[in-house]
Design an enzyme around this catalytic site. Sequence first.
Site, PDB file in Angstrom:
ATOM      1  N   TYR A  78      -2.297   0.062  -9.103  1.00 12.74           N
ATOM      2  CA  TYR A  78      -2.037   0.370  -7.699  1.00 12.74           C
ATOM      3  C   TYR A  78      -3.319   0.868  -7.030  1.00 12.74           C
ATOM      4  O   TYR A  78      -3.680   0.414  -5.939  1.00 12.74           O
ATOM      5  CB  TYR A  78      -0.936   1.426  -7.584  1.00 12.74           C
ATOM      6  CG  TYR A  78      -0.605   1.820  -6.160  1.00 12.74           C
ATOM      7  CD1 TYR A  78       0.201   1.006  -5.369  1.00 12.74           C
ATOM      8  CD2 TYR A  78      -1.090   3.008  -5.597  1.00 12.74           C
ATOM      9  CE1 TYR A  78       0.503   1.355  -4.051  1.00 12.74           C
ATOM     10  CE2 TYR A  78      -0.791   3.361  -4.293  1.00 12.74           C
ATOM     11  CZ  TYR A  78       0.015   2.535  -3.529  1.00 12.74           C
ATOM     12  OH  TYR A  78       0.299   2.879  -2.224  1.00 12.74           O
TER      13      TYR A  78
ATOM     14  N   LYS B 110      -5.469  -1.018  -3.949  1.00 14.65           N
ATOM     15  CA  LYS B 110      -5.707  -0.317  -2.685  1.00 14.65           C
ATOM     16  C   LYS B 110      -7.204  -0.128  -2.439  1.00 14.65           C
ATOM     17  O   LYS B 110      -7.664  -0.157  -1.294  1.00 14.65           O
ATOM     18  CB  LYS B 110      -4.987   1.024  -2.688  1.00 14.65           C
ATOM     19  CG  LYS B 110      -3.471   0.896  -2.578  1.00 14.65           C
ATOM     20  CD  LYS B 110      -3.049   0.236  -1.279  1.00 14.65           C
ATOM     21  CE  LYS B 110      -1.555   0.263  -1.069  1.00 14.65           C
ATOM     22  NZ  LYS B 110      -1.141  -0.321   0.231  1.00 14.65           N
TER      23      LYS B 110
END
Length: 237
Positions: free
Chosen positions: A142, A146
Amino acid sequence: MTSLHGAVVLVTGANGGIGTQFVQEALARGAAKVYATARSPRTWADPRVVPLVLDVTDPGSIRAAVDAASDVTVLINNAGASPSTPGILSHTDEEIRENVETNFLGPLFLARAFAPVLSAKEDAALIDIHSAMSWFAVGGIYSATKAALWSATNSLRLELAPAGVHVVGVHVGWVDTAMAAHSSDPKLDPAVLVSKVFDATEAGEYEVLADETSVQLKAALSAPIEALYPQLAKPLS
């Protein structure tokens, strides 16, 4: 500077807590129309809201969205995915690809597809929702996706500036939505987040550090890597 008054806004992931707030706040600020997109769009009471099918991981769906929403002046890349556990090595190929496609490739390809639309409008804007995890790798895949989106947003900002498209990158820690239900850490109210984002957009700002977590993590990037990740510090001899 981009005003939401009279704007035509497209929000990805509009069914979620943050997405729903973007739709509602855009309307409150006088948006003429809001395309509320999702893989399975919900119904909305306000006639200014246009539910629109959009899967950001599907090139055909992106092309259809551009055709259906050629009047967009503000594009908000809000849709995202998060694995149930942190790490990279522990995830399957499918989990890694899902996060890369949803959190990075999807927003990038959508921005590329809508770039000609936005470039043809006055005072157009692109808003990318990153995360404080862009600067803190404990989120594993994640965090990686990002961080990649953060970098892509910086590139998009430079490339779209000559066309007058204002690009805003947003960093935030936990937000009080279903995605953060498992955490007991402090969470930002989605309404506060969205208000900060739109305030910054209308003020012509390029970056939103929506909470103290984001402020601290960005500042920590200039420190030695061991300061951000103390587990890497060598033990005293």
